[in-house]
Motif scaffolding. Sequence first.
Motif, PDB file in Angstrom:
ATOM      1  N   SER A   1       2.075  -3.831   5.870  1.00  0.00           N
ATOM      2  CA  SER A   1       2.820  -2.971   4.962  1.00  0.00           C
ATOM      3  C   SER A   1       1.973  -1.757   4.626  1.00  0.00           C
ATOM      4  O   SER A   1       0.750  -1.785   4.697  1.00  0.00           O
TER       5      SER A   1
ATOM      6  N   SER B   1       1.909  -0.651   1.702  1.00  0.00           N
ATOM      7  CA  SER B   1       1.688  -0.809   0.273  1.00  0.00           C
ATOM      8  C   SER B   1       0.726  -1.958   0.014  1.00  0.00           C
ATOM      9  O   SER B   1       0.617  -2.901   0.803  1.00  0.00           O
TER      10      SER B   1
ATOM     11  N   PRO C   1      -0.407  -5.397  -1.727  1.00  0.00           N
ATOM     12  CA  PRO C   1       0.251  -6.558  -2.343  1.00  0.00           C
ATOM     13  C   PRO C   1      -0.141  -6.664  -3.813  1.00  0.00           C
ATOM     14  O   PRO C   1      -1.284  -6.379  -4.195  1.00  0.00           O
TER      15      PRO C   1
ATOM     16  N   THR D   1       5.062   4.589  -3.242  1.00  0.00           N
ATOM     17  CA  THR D   1       5.066   3.457  -2.302  1.00  0.00           C
ATOM     18  C   THR D   1       3.720   2.749  -2.242  1.00  0.00           C
ATOM     19  O   THR D   1       3.486   1.923  -1.369  1.00  0.00           O
TER      20      THR D   1
ATOM     21  N   ASN E   1       3.593  -2.743  -3.549  1.00  0.00           N
ATOM     22  CA  ASN E   1       4.774  -3.487  -3.108  1.00  0.00           C
ATOM     23  C   ASN E   1       5.258  -4.349  -4.273  1.00  0.00           C
ATOM     24  O   ASN E   1       4.664  -5.374  -4.587  1.00  0.00           O
TER      25      ASN E   1
ATOM     26  N   THR F   1       8.451  -5.474  -4.330  1.00  0.00           N
ATOM     27  CA  THR F   1       9.601  -6.227  -3.833  1.00  0.00           C
ATOM     28  C   THR F   1       9.238  -7.678  -3.568  1.00  0.00           C
ATOM     29  O   THR F   1      10.018  -8.592  -3.844  1.00  0.00           O
TER      30      THR F   1
END
Length: 457
Positions: free
Chosen positions: A136, A138, A140, A235, A238, A240
């Motif tokens: 990713s 981003s 964690p 961004t 993360n 999400t």
Amino acid sequence: MSDRLNRLLNMQKLRKTVWLLAVSRCWGAVSATSLPKPFGPFSPAMLTTQLVDYAHNAPFSPSDDIPRILGISIFYPTATNTTVATSYWPPENAAEDSEANIASGVNITHEKLLSLTVPLAPPNTSIAAPPANSSSSSWPVLLFSPALGEARFLYASLLRQISSNGFVVIAFDTAYDTNVFVLANGTVVQGNSTLDSISREAATISAEARAQDASFILNHTHESITSLIPGCKDTCLNTTNVGMFGHSIGGAASAAAILADSRIIGGINYDGALLGPVIQKGLNHRPFLIFGTQNQSRLDTGPLTTLTNWTTVWPRIKEAPKWWLLLNNSRHYTFSDLPLIAQKLGVKPNETSLVAAQLTDADAVRSERALVTYTVAFFKSVFTGKVQKLMKGGSKKWPEVVFDTVSLNEKIGKGGTGTDAQPVYSGAGAHSMDDRAVGVGKAIGMGLLALFLLEDT
């Protein structure tokens, strides 16, 4: 913040003001004591802030219309190799903790607590770019909730070590269910004294309120947290798919938050009870780690296991990997910075002290490193979808970490079935905690209370 809230909070007495000024004048008389440097590949920085959740009232507050006030500490990886000695304790917290559970039965002076420092990246250092091999763009994110009554500051060393391994760690505590909470305007809010004899109902209220706090933080991360981190754009984090972990009732909060918020995809309970709806509903599709002290085996339960609801919830964690680990030669507050503080300050509790019930002869630096190593391996398993090698069984490098029971399923969060494995190890060393420590430990601060709810069962 509303005028009414300010009026109510300003009614709180400012305790120890004159005394703290006297302590500050003694600063030069006590040499600084530094906690260990970060051992991960990144040098973490730390910043703090406060958020107010007007949609939820604060449990245990003196008035029903006071909203939740959250203290936030953010640890994030940086690219610098430079560290500076950063004060471990805010003065008010040092005073409270020295007066209350940390110094009970030992000679930890206020000056010594104020002398503690942690090596961190300099203030205003920009966040590092995520590793090139990251799946990713981003970083964690991990949320952390402390033990009941304990300030998040009691975990600063542990949390920045985890951050140094490539995570943004957001720790939070709240007014009234923390022994002492300092508002941004300097007002000291004392914790609710009725929590000294907390009931199962009140413990459940606290855990579920913290789960709400976790969702509130995630809802406001981009506007209230990302903007504070130097070099962190929209961004950068993360939010999400995030992880959550906590100690004692903070561990209960982690499970409650996983059940309530689909953005939290895995979590760890450091030696805490499981409370509320999760007892019956379990945690389908969400990897979970129960990390307990040496005497809390699943198949040969110690004196605390049945009080935590672990054995009830364990079979209800389905279709995802789950672990029940034990840390040999540990006690409840091994899952905090307390042993490290005592060791670094050269504190030796007397045989009958309350602190003695929470300290062992284990090397605190190694215990911290073991906790960090397995916490990092767990969350890497969660975020990558592949169980890390370290999480597949006992390690010769870490013999003190016991895989009491493990159920592995490589398809993390994607369904499937797991079969409970037999305990990898069940040696006598896992059950050596003496009964005296169990009994005396009941009185060591509010953080233990979630584990001692026998009166209500």
